[in-house]
Design an enzyme around this catalytic site. Structure first.
Site, PDB file in Angstrom:
ATOM      1  N   LYS A 293       0.633  -1.319  -0.030  1.00  0.00           N
ATOM      2  CA  LYS A 293       0.307  -0.180   0.180  1.00  0.00           C
ATOM      3  C   LYS A 293       0.890   1.131  -0.070  1.00  0.00           C
ATOM      4  O   LYS A 293       0.438   2.168  -0.595  1.00  0.00           O
ATOM      5  CB  LYS A 293      -1.117   0.222   0.988  1.00  0.00           C
ATOM      6  CG  LYS A 293      -2.033  -1.026   1.048  1.00  0.00           C
ATOM      7  CD  LYS A 293      -3.137  -0.678   1.915  1.00  0.00           C
ATOM      8  CE  LYS A 293      -4.543  -1.473   1.600  1.00  0.00           C
ATOM      9  NZ  LYS A 293      -5.598  -1.368   2.584  1.00  0.00           N
TER      10      LYS A 293
ATOM     11  N   LYS B 148      -4.561  -8.854  -6.781  1.00  0.00           N
ATOM     12  CA  LYS B 148      -5.987  -9.344  -5.933  1.00  0.00           C
ATOM     13  C   LYS B 148      -7.032  -8.198  -6.482  1.00  0.00           C
ATOM     14  O   LYS B 148      -6.647  -6.974  -6.654  1.00  0.00           O
ATOM     15  CB  LYS B 148      -5.949  -9.516  -4.438  1.00  0.00           C
ATOM     16  CG  LYS B 148      -6.339  -8.351  -3.534  1.00  0.00           C
ATOM     17  CD  LYS B 148      -5.853  -8.571  -1.970  1.00  0.00           C
ATOM     18  CE  LYS B 148      -5.928  -6.826  -1.807  1.00  0.00           C
ATOM     19  NZ  LYS B 148      -6.079  -6.739  -0.401  1.00  0.00           N
TER      20      LYS B 148
ATOM     21  N   LYS C 280     -10.276  -2.331  -3.959  1.00  0.00           N
ATOM     22  CA  LYS C 280     -11.147  -1.001  -4.277  1.00  0.00           C
ATOM     23  C   LYS C 280      -9.952  -0.185  -4.790  1.00  0.00           C
ATOM     24  O   LYS C 280     -10.575   0.877  -5.522  1.00  0.00           O
ATOM     25  CB  LYS C 280     -11.521  -0.625  -2.908  1.00  0.00           C
ATOM     26  CG  LYS C 280     -12.407  -1.394  -2.107  1.00  0.00           C
ATOM     27  CD  LYS C 280     -12.312  -1.011  -0.600  1.00  0.00           C
ATOM     28  CE  LYS C 280     -12.908  -2.176   0.387  1.00  0.00           C
ATOM     29  NZ  LYS C 280     -13.143  -1.808   1.584  1.00  0.00           N
TER      30      LYS C 280
HETATM   31  P1  TYM Z   1     -10.771  -4.785   3.838  1.00  0.00           P
HETATM   32  O1  TYM Z   1     -11.889  -3.677   4.113  1.00  0.00           O
HETATM   33  O2  TYM Z   1      -9.760  -4.402   2.903  1.00  0.00           O
HETATM   34  O3  TYM Z   1     -11.555  -6.008   3.173  1.00  0.00           O
HETATM   35  C1  TYM Z   1     -12.656  -6.578   3.794  1.00  0.00           C
HETATM   36  C2  TYM Z   1     -12.700  -8.031   4.084  1.00  0.00           C
HETATM   37  O4  TYM Z   1     -12.716  -8.453   2.503  1.00  0.00           O
HETATM   38  C3  TYM Z   1     -11.504  -9.415   2.280  1.00  0.00           C
HETATM   39  N1  TYM Z   1     -11.041  -9.197   0.855  1.00  0.00           N
HETATM   40  C4  TYM Z   1     -10.981 -10.054  -0.175  1.00  0.00           C
HETATM   41  N2  TYM Z   1     -11.244 -11.307  -0.106  1.00  0.00           N
HETATM   42  C5  TYM Z   1     -10.842 -11.957  -1.133  1.00  0.00           C
HETATM   43  N3  TYM Z   1     -10.424 -11.586  -2.202  1.00  0.00           N
HETATM   44  C6  TYM Z   1     -10.156 -10.330  -2.467  1.00  0.00           C
HETATM   45  N4  TYM Z   1      -9.592  -9.812  -3.412  1.00  0.00           N
HETATM   46  C7  TYM Z   1     -10.258  -9.495  -1.107  1.00  0.00           C
HETATM   47  N5  TYM Z   1     -10.273  -7.995  -0.957  1.00  0.00           N
HETATM   48  C8  TYM Z   1     -10.682  -7.875   0.146  1.00  0.00           C
HETATM   49  C9  TYM Z   1     -10.446  -9.090   3.213  1.00  0.00           C
HETATM   50  O5  TYM Z   1      -9.606 -10.126   3.543  1.00  0.00           O
HETATM   51  C10 TYM Z   1     -11.393  -8.549   4.569  1.00  0.00           C
HETATM   52  O6  TYM Z   1     -11.803  -9.828   5.108  1.00  0.00           O
HETATM   53  N6  TYM Z   1      -7.874  -4.924   7.943  1.00  0.00           N
HETATM   54  C11 TYM Z   1      -9.090  -5.215   7.516  1.00  0.00           C
HETATM   55  C12 TYM Z   1     -10.388  -4.547   8.008  1.00  0.00           C
HETATM   56  C13 TYM Z   1     -10.401  -4.980   9.707  1.00  0.00           C
HETATM   57  C14 TYM Z   1     -10.505  -6.212  10.205  1.00  0.00           C
HETATM   58  C15 TYM Z   1     -10.370  -6.088  11.752  1.00  0.00           C
HETATM   59  C16 TYM Z   1     -11.011  -7.576   9.768  1.00  0.00           C
HETATM   60  C17 TYM Z   1     -10.153  -4.013  10.706  1.00  0.00           C
HETATM   61  N7  TYM Z   1     -10.248  -4.681  11.806  1.00  0.00           N
HETATM   62  C18 TYM Z   1     -10.699  -7.006  12.631  1.00  0.00           C
HETATM   63  C19 TYM Z   1     -10.919  -8.717  10.663  1.00  0.00           C
HETATM   64  C20 TYM Z   1     -10.767  -8.241  12.048  1.00  0.00           C
HETATM   65  C21 TYM Z   1      -9.329  -4.652   6.038  1.00  0.00           C
HETATM   66  O7  TYM Z   1      -8.640  -3.579   5.510  1.00  0.00           O
HETATM   67  O8  TYM Z   1     -10.168  -5.200   5.170  1.00  0.00           O
END
Ligand code: TYM
Length: 333
Positions: free
Chosen positions: A114, A198, A201
Protein backbone atom coordinates in the site's frame (compact mmCIF):
# COMPACT_ATOMS: atom_id res chain seq x y z
CA UNK A 1 -20.40 -21.39 25.33
CA UNK A 2 -21.12 -19.57 22.10
CA UNK A 3 -18.28 -18.93 19.70
CA UNK A 4 -17.41 -15.28 19.30
CA UNK A 5 -16.93 -14.07 15.77
CA UNK A 6 -15.47 -10.65 14.94
CA UNK A 7 -14.62 -9.12 11.60
CA UNK A 8 -14.31 -5.70 10.01
CA UNK A 9 -14.67 -4.05 6.63
CA UNK A 10 -13.28 -0.64 5.69
CA UNK A 11 -15.85 1.90 4.52
CA UNK A 12 -13.77 3.06 1.61
CA UNK A 13 -16.39 2.68 -1.11
CA UNK A 14 -16.48 0.27 -4.02
CA UNK A 15 -17.14 -2.84 -1.97
CA UNK A 16 -16.57 -5.57 -4.52
CA UNK A 17 -16.93 -9.23 -5.32
CA UNK A 18 -13.66 -10.01 -3.51
CA UNK A 19 -15.02 -8.52 -0.27
CA UNK A 20 -18.24 -10.45 -0.78
CA UNK A 21 -16.85 -13.89 -1.69
CA UNK A 22 -13.76 -13.64 0.53
CA UNK A 23 -15.50 -12.32 3.63
CA UNK A 24 -19.11 -11.06 3.70
CA UNK A 25 -20.68 -14.27 2.31
CA UNK A 26 -18.96 -16.10 5.15
CA UNK A 27 -20.24 -13.52 7.68
CA UNK A 28 -23.76 -14.38 6.59
CA UNK A 29 -23.42 -18.11 7.22
CA UNK A 30 -21.76 -17.47 10.58
CA UNK A 31 -24.60 -15.08 11.46
CA UNK A 32 -27.12 -17.79 10.60
CA UNK A 33 -25.57 -20.32 13.00
CA UNK A 34 -27.08 -19.99 16.47
CA UNK A 35 -23.86 -21.32 18.00
CA UNK A 36 -22.18 -18.02 17.18
CA UNK A 37 -22.23 -14.53 18.61
CA UNK A 38 -21.19 -12.28 15.73
CA UNK A 39 -19.83 -8.75 15.69
CA UNK A 40 -19.30 -7.00 12.36
CA UNK A 41 -17.51 -3.69 12.48
CA UNK A 42 -17.37 -0.87 9.96
CA UNK A 43 -13.74 0.06 10.52
CA UNK A 44 -13.83 3.80 9.87
CA UNK A 45 -10.66 4.45 11.90
CA UNK A 46 -8.81 2.15 9.50
CA UNK A 47 -10.30 4.02 6.55
CA UNK A 48 -8.58 7.30 7.47
CA UNK A 49 -5.10 5.76 7.20
CA UNK A 50 -5.35 7.14 3.66
CA UNK A 51 -6.96 10.53 3.14
CA UNK A 52 -10.77 10.59 2.91
CA UNK A 53 -13.29 13.24 1.99
CA UNK A 54 -15.42 13.50 5.17
CA UNK A 55 -18.77 13.64 3.33
CA UNK A 56 -17.87 10.63 1.20
CA UNK A 57 -16.59 8.71 4.24
CA UNK A 58 -19.93 9.33 5.99
CA UNK A 59 -21.77 8.00 2.93
CA UNK A 60 -19.47 4.98 2.70
CA UNK A 61 -20.10 4.07 6.34
CA UNK A 62 -23.82 3.88 5.51
CA UNK A 63 -23.08 1.94 2.35
CA UNK A 64 -21.05 -0.64 4.25
CA UNK A 65 -23.85 -1.17 6.78
CA UNK A 66 -26.33 -1.40 3.89
CA UNK A 67 -24.09 -4.01 2.23
CA UNK A 68 -24.01 -6.11 5.39
CA UNK A 69 -27.79 -6.06 5.66
CA UNK A 70 -28.42 -6.51 1.92
CA UNK A 71 -26.08 -9.53 1.89
CA UNK A 72 -28.16 -11.20 4.61
CA UNK A 73 -26.65 -10.28 7.99
CA UNK A 74 -29.46 -9.91 10.50
CA UNK A 75 -28.87 -6.90 12.78
CA UNK A 76 -31.09 -8.53 15.42
CA UNK A 77 -28.69 -11.46 15.63
CA UNK A 78 -25.35 -9.78 15.02
CA UNK A 79 -23.86 -6.59 16.40
CA UNK A 80 -23.12 -4.10 13.64
CA UNK A 81 -21.35 -0.90 14.67
CA UNK A 82 -18.75 1.59 13.57
CA UNK A 83 -15.35 1.44 15.15
CA UNK A 84 -14.89 5.18 15.85
CA UNK A 85 -17.95 5.22 18.15
CA UNK A 86 -16.35 2.83 20.63
CA UNK A 87 -13.39 4.70 22.05
CA UNK A 88 -11.89 1.56 23.59
CA UNK A 89 -10.59 0.65 20.10
CA UNK A 90 -8.30 3.68 19.87
CA UNK A 91 -7.24 3.35 23.48
CA UNK A 92 -6.43 -0.33 23.23
CA UNK A 93 -4.58 0.29 19.97
CA UNK A 94 -2.22 2.70 21.77
CA UNK A 95 -1.55 0.29 24.61
CA UNK A 96 -0.98 -2.60 22.21
CA UNK A 97 1.36 -0.45 20.13
CA UNK A 98 3.61 -0.46 23.18
CA UNK A 99 3.54 -4.27 23.11
CA UNK A 100 4.01 -4.87 19.37
CA UNK A 101 7.59 -4.70 18.10
CA UNK A 102 8.83 -2.62 15.16
CA UNK A 103 10.35 -5.76 13.63
CA UNK A 104 6.93 -7.41 13.57
CA UNK A 105 5.32 -4.49 11.77
CA UNK A 106 8.23 -4.19 9.36
CA UNK A 107 7.35 -7.62 8.04
CA UNK A 108 3.77 -6.69 7.06
CA UNK A 109 3.51 -7.12 3.30
CA UNK A 110 0.27 -5.17 2.97
CA UNK A 111 1.95 -2.01 4.26
CA UNK A 112 4.75 -2.46 1.74
CA UNK A 113 2.21 -2.90 -1.08
CA UNK A 114 0.00 0.00 0.00
CA UNK A 115 2.82 2.42 0.79
CA UNK A 116 4.49 1.58 -2.51
CA UNK A 117 7.83 3.12 -3.38
CA UNK A 118 7.29 6.27 -1.36
CA UNK A 119 7.18 4.79 2.14
CA UNK A 120 8.34 8.06 3.71
CA UNK A 121 5.09 9.72 2.69
CA UNK A 122 2.77 7.00 4.00
CA UNK A 123 0.85 7.91 7.16
CA UNK A 124 2.03 6.48 10.47
CA UNK A 125 -1.52 5.12 10.79
CA UNK A 126 -1.10 3.02 7.65
CA UNK A 127 2.02 1.51 9.20
CA UNK A 128 0.51 0.76 12.61
CA UNK A 129 -2.90 -0.24 11.23
CA UNK A 130 -2.51 -3.98 12.10
CA UNK A 131 -2.22 -2.99 15.78
CA UNK A 132 -5.61 -1.27 15.64
CA UNK A 133 -6.93 -4.41 13.98
CA UNK A 134 -5.54 -6.49 16.86
CA UNK A 135 -7.28 -4.13 19.32
CA UNK A 136 -10.58 -4.63 17.46
CA UNK A 137 -10.33 -8.38 17.75
CA UNK A 138 -8.91 -8.72 21.26
CA UNK A 139 -11.41 -6.39 22.96
CA UNK A 140 -14.21 -8.88 22.30
CA UNK A 141 -12.52 -12.16 23.38
CA UNK A 142 -12.91 -13.29 19.79
CA UNK A 143 -12.72 -16.99 18.96
CA UNK A 144 -12.78 -16.76 15.15
CA UNK A 145 -12.01 -14.01 12.67
CA UNK A 146 -13.48 -14.60 9.19
CA UNK A 147 -11.34 -12.80 6.61
CA UNK A 148 -9.96 -13.10 3.10
CA UNK A 149 -6.49 -14.48 2.57
CA UNK A 150 -4.88 -11.00 2.42
CA UNK A 151 -5.52 -10.52 6.15
CA UNK A 152 -3.78 -13.72 7.26
CA UNK A 153 -0.52 -12.01 8.22
CA UNK A 154 -2.38 -9.36 10.24
CA UNK A 155 -4.12 -12.14 12.15
CA UNK A 156 -0.78 -13.75 12.95
CA UNK A 157 0.45 -10.42 14.28
CA UNK A 158 -2.69 -10.14 16.41
CA UNK A 159 -1.97 -13.56 17.90
CA UNK A 160 1.63 -12.54 18.66
CA UNK A 161 0.46 -9.34 20.35
CA UNK A 162 -2.08 -11.21 22.49
CA UNK A 163 0.50 -13.76 23.59
CA UNK A 164 3.16 -11.16 24.36
CA UNK A 165 0.72 -9.10 26.45
CA UNK A 166 -0.38 -12.20 28.37
CA UNK A 167 3.27 -13.19 28.97
CA UNK A 168 4.63 -9.73 29.79
CA UNK A 169 1.96 -9.05 32.40
CA UNK A 170 1.71 -12.68 33.53
CA UNK A 171 -2.02 -12.75 32.84
CA UNK A 172 -2.45 -16.15 31.27
CA UNK A 173 -5.38 -16.27 28.81
CA UNK A 174 -6.39 -12.65 29.50
CA UNK A 175 -6.42 -12.00 25.80
CA UNK A 176 -7.96 -14.89 23.98
CA UNK A 177 -5.70 -15.87 21.09
CA UNK A 178 -8.03 -15.81 18.04
CA UNK A 179 -8.09 -18.19 15.09
CA UNK A 180 -8.43 -16.92 11.54
CA UNK A 181 -11.29 -18.36 9.49
CA UNK A 182 -10.06 -18.30 5.93
CA UNK A 183 -11.86 -20.38 3.33
CA UNK A 184 -9.67 -22.98 1.66
CA UNK A 185 -10.83 -21.95 -1.79
CA UNK A 186 -11.90 -18.55 -3.12
CA UNK A 187 -10.34 -16.58 -0.26
CA UNK A 188 -8.36 -14.51 -2.75
CA UNK A 189 -10.39 -13.19 -5.68
CA UNK A 190 -8.14 -11.70 -8.32
CA UNK A 191 -8.46 -8.67 -10.61
CA UNK A 192 -10.46 -9.23 -13.80
CA UNK A 193 -7.64 -7.53 -15.71
CA UNK A 194 -4.64 -9.27 -14.16
CA UNK A 195 -4.85 -12.70 -12.52
CA UNK A 196 -1.71 -12.03 -10.48
CA UNK A 197 -3.19 -9.06 -8.62
CA UNK A 198 -5.92 -9.22 -6.02
CA UNK A 199 -9.28 -7.60 -6.79
CA UNK A 200 -9.12 -4.31 -4.92
CA UNK A 201 -11.05 -1.12 -4.20
CA UNK A 202 -7.97 0.95 -4.84
CA UNK A 203 -7.22 -0.40 -8.34
CA UNK A 204 -7.69 2.55 -10.71
CA UNK A 205 -9.50 0.62 -13.45
CA UNK A 206 -13.13 -0.06 -12.56
CA UNK A 207 -13.04 -2.88 -15.15
CA UNK A 208 -10.77 -4.81 -12.76
CA UNK A 209 -13.58 -5.54 -10.31
CA UNK A 210 -17.29 -6.22 -9.98
CA UNK A 211 -18.64 -3.70 -7.47
CA UNK A 212 -21.54 -4.83 -5.36
CA UNK A 213 -23.49 -1.82 -6.65
CA UNK A 214 -22.85 -2.52 -10.36
CA UNK A 215 -25.85 -2.58 -12.68
CA UNK A 216 -26.57 -5.68 -14.78
CA UNK A 217 -25.14 -4.23 -18.00
CA UNK A 218 -21.96 -3.19 -16.16
CA UNK A 219 -21.54 -6.76 -14.93
CA UNK A 220 -22.03 -8.16 -18.45
CA UNK A 221 -19.59 -5.65 -19.90
CA UNK A 222 -16.91 -6.27 -17.26
CA UNK A 223 -17.10 -10.04 -17.68
CA UNK A 224 -17.00 -9.67 -21.47
CA UNK A 225 -13.81 -7.58 -21.12
CA UNK A 226 -12.26 -9.76 -18.39
CA UNK A 227 -8.85 -11.07 -19.40
CA UNK A 228 -8.62 -14.75 -20.36
CA UNK A 229 -6.38 -16.79 -22.61
CA UNK A 230 -7.05 -18.42 -25.95
CA UNK A 231 -7.28 -22.01 -24.70
CA UNK A 232 -10.62 -23.68 -23.98
CA UNK A 233 -11.60 -24.71 -20.44
CA UNK A 234 -9.49 -27.73 -19.48
CA UNK A 235 -10.66 -31.06 -18.13
CA UNK A 236 -8.54 -31.09 -14.99
CA UNK A 237 -7.49 -28.74 -12.23
CA UNK A 238 -3.76 -29.26 -12.92
CA UNK A 239 -4.20 -27.85 -16.41
CA UNK A 240 -5.41 -24.60 -14.86
CA UNK A 241 -2.00 -24.00 -13.28
CA UNK A 242 -0.20 -21.12 -14.97
CA UNK A 243 -3.55 -19.82 -16.25
CA UNK A 244 -4.33 -17.38 -13.39
CA UNK A 245 -7.12 -15.45 -15.16
CA UNK A 246 -8.92 -18.63 -16.21
CA UNK A 247 -8.57 -20.07 -12.73
CA UNK A 248 -9.91 -16.89 -11.16
CA UNK A 249 -13.03 -16.73 -13.36
CA UNK A 250 -13.83 -20.40 -12.81
CA UNK A 251 -13.22 -19.84 -9.11
CA UNK A 252 -15.67 -16.93 -9.03
CA UNK A 253 -18.26 -19.07 -10.79
CA UNK A 254 -17.71 -21.97 -8.38
CA UNK A 255 -17.95 -19.80 -5.30
CA UNK A 256 -21.20 -18.19 -6.49
CA UNK A 257 -22.63 -21.60 -7.41
CA UNK A 258 -21.50 -23.05 -4.06
CA UNK A 259 -19.66 -25.74 -5.95
CA UNK A 260 -16.05 -26.86 -6.19
CA UNK A 261 -13.53 -25.87 -8.85
CA UNK A 262 -13.37 -29.52 -9.94
CA UNK A 263 -17.09 -29.80 -10.59
CA UNK A 264 -17.18 -26.49 -12.49
CA UNK A 265 -14.31 -27.69 -14.65
CA UNK A 266 -16.21 -30.88 -15.40
CA UNK A 267 -19.28 -28.82 -16.33
CA UNK A 268 -17.47 -26.48 -18.68
CA UNK A 269 -14.61 -28.66 -19.91
CA UNK A 270 -13.87 -28.12 -23.60
CA UNK A 271 -16.03 -25.00 -23.87
CA UNK A 272 -14.70 -21.65 -24.99
CA UNK A 273 -14.45 -18.75 -22.61
CA UNK A 274 -17.05 -16.78 -24.58
CA UNK A 275 -19.62 -19.46 -23.74
CA UNK A 276 -18.50 -19.75 -20.12
CA UNK A 277 -18.61 -15.97 -19.70
CA UNK A 278 -22.32 -15.95 -20.55
CA UNK A 279 -23.01 -18.39 -17.72
CA UNK A 280 -20.70 -16.45 -15.40
CA UNK A 281 -22.51 -13.16 -16.10
CA UNK A 282 -25.83 -14.89 -15.54
CA UNK A 283 -24.90 -16.29 -12.13
CA UNK A 284 -23.34 -12.96 -11.13
CA UNK A 285 -26.53 -11.11 -12.03
CA UNK A 286 -28.56 -13.75 -10.27
CA UNK A 287 -26.57 -13.49 -7.02
CA UNK A 288 -25.27 -9.92 -7.00
CA UNK A 289 -28.10 -7.85 -8.48
CA UNK A 290 -30.56 -8.54 -5.63
CA UNK A 291 -27.88 -7.40 -3.17
CA UNK A 292 -27.15 -4.36 -5.29
CA UNK A 293 -30.85 -3.39 -5.49
CA UNK A 294 -31.22 -3.81 -1.75
CA UNK A 295 -28.12 -1.69 -1.00
CA UNK A 296 -29.57 1.11 -3.11
CA UNK A 297 -32.96 0.82 -1.40
CA UNK A 298 -31.41 0.85 2.08
CA UNK A 299 -29.31 3.90 1.28
CA UNK A 300 -32.58 5.83 1.11
CA UNK A 301 -33.35 4.71 4.65
CA UNK A 302 -30.60 6.47 6.57
CA UNK A 303 -32.57 6.57 9.80
CA UNK A 304 -32.88 2.78 9.74
CA UNK A 305 -29.13 2.43 9.09
CA UNK A 306 -28.34 4.92 11.87
CA UNK A 307 -30.56 3.01 14.26
CA UNK A 308 -28.64 -0.20 13.51
CA UNK A 309 -25.34 1.58 14.19
CA UNK A 310 -26.69 3.15 17.38
CA UNK A 311 -27.97 -0.18 18.75
CA UNK A 312 -24.74 -1.87 17.73
CA UNK A 313 -22.66 0.85 19.38
CA UNK A 314 -24.41 0.38 22.71
CA UNK A 315 -23.88 -3.38 22.68
CA UNK A 316 -20.27 -3.20 21.46
CA UNK A 317 -19.37 -0.40 23.87
CA UNK A 318 -20.79 -2.38 26.76
CA UNK A 319 -18.40 -5.26 26.01
CA UNK A 320 -15.35 -3.21 25.01
CA UNK A 321 -15.49 -0.72 27.88
CA UNK A 322 -15.35 -3.57 30.41
CA UNK A 323 -12.34 -5.10 28.69
CA UNK A 324 -10.45 -1.80 28.46
CA UNK A 325 -11.00 -1.18 32.20
CA UNK A 326 -9.35 -4.53 32.92
CA UNK A 327 -6.51 -3.63 30.54
CA UNK A 328 -5.96 -0.38 32.48
CA UNK A 329 -5.79 -2.33 35.69
CA UNK A 330 -3.30 -4.84 34.34
CA UNK A 331 -1.05 -2.17 32.85
CA UNK A 332 -1.03 -0.20 36.12
CA UNK A 333 -3.04 2.92 35.28
P1 TYM B 1 -10.82 -4.72 3.85
O1 TYM B 1 -11.80 -3.65 4.14
O2 TYM B 1 -9.68 -4.42 2.93
O3 TYM B 1 -11.56 -5.98 3.28
C1 TYM B 1 -12.71 -6.53 3.92
C2 TYM B 1 -12.67 -8.05 3.81
O4 TYM B 1 -12.65 -8.44 2.42
C3 TYM B 1 -11.57 -9.33 2.18
N1 TYM B 1 -11.06 -9.12 0.83
C4 TYM B 1 -10.91 -10.09 -0.09
N2 TYM B 1 -11.15 -11.41 -0.04
C5 TYM B 1 -10.90 -12.12 -1.16
N3 TYM B 1 -10.42 -11.60 -2.32
C6 TYM B 1 -10.16 -10.27 -2.41
N4 TYM B 1 -9.72 -9.74 -3.54
C7 TYM B 1 -10.41 -9.45 -1.26
N5 TYM B 1 -10.28 -8.12 -1.01
C8 TYM B 1 -10.68 -7.94 0.27
C9 TYM B 1 -10.54 -8.98 3.24
O5 TYM B 1 -9.66 -10.04 3.47
C10 TYM B 1 -11.40 -8.66 4.43
O6 TYM B 1 -11.75 -9.84 5.13
N6 TYM B 1 -7.89 -4.76 7.95
C11 TYM B 1 -9.14 -5.22 7.38
C12 TYM B 1 -10.36 -4.76 8.16
C13 TYM B 1 -10.31 -5.01 9.63
C14 TYM B 1 -10.54 -6.24 10.27
C15 TYM B 1 -10.47 -5.98 11.65
C16 TYM B 1 -10.82 -7.54 9.79
C17 TYM B 1 -10.10 -4.08 10.59
N7 TYM B 1 -10.19 -4.66 11.82
C18 TYM B 1 -10.63 -6.99 12.60
C19 TYM B 1 -10.98 -8.54 10.75
C20 TYM B 1 -10.89 -8.27 12.13
C21 TYM B 1 -9.29 -4.67 5.98
O7 TYM B 1 -8.71 -3.68 5.63
O8 TYM B 1 -10.23 -5.32 5.21
Amino acid sequence: MKKKIFSGVQPTGNLHLGNYLGAIKNFVSLNNDDENECIFCVVDLHAITVSQDPAILRENIHETVATFIASGIDPKKSIIFNQSRVSAHSEAAWILSCIARMGWLNRMTQFKEKAGKDKEKASVGLYSYPILMAADILLYDTTYVPVGNDQKQHLELCRDIAQKFNNDFKVENFFKVPEPLIQKEFSRIMSLKDGSKKMSKSESSDLSRINLTDEKDQIINKIKKAKTDSLPIPSSLIELNNRPEARNLIGIYSSLANSTLESSIQNFSGKNFSEFKKDLSEILIDKISPISDEIKRLLNEKSYLNKILEDGYKKADNIASKKIKKIHDIVGF
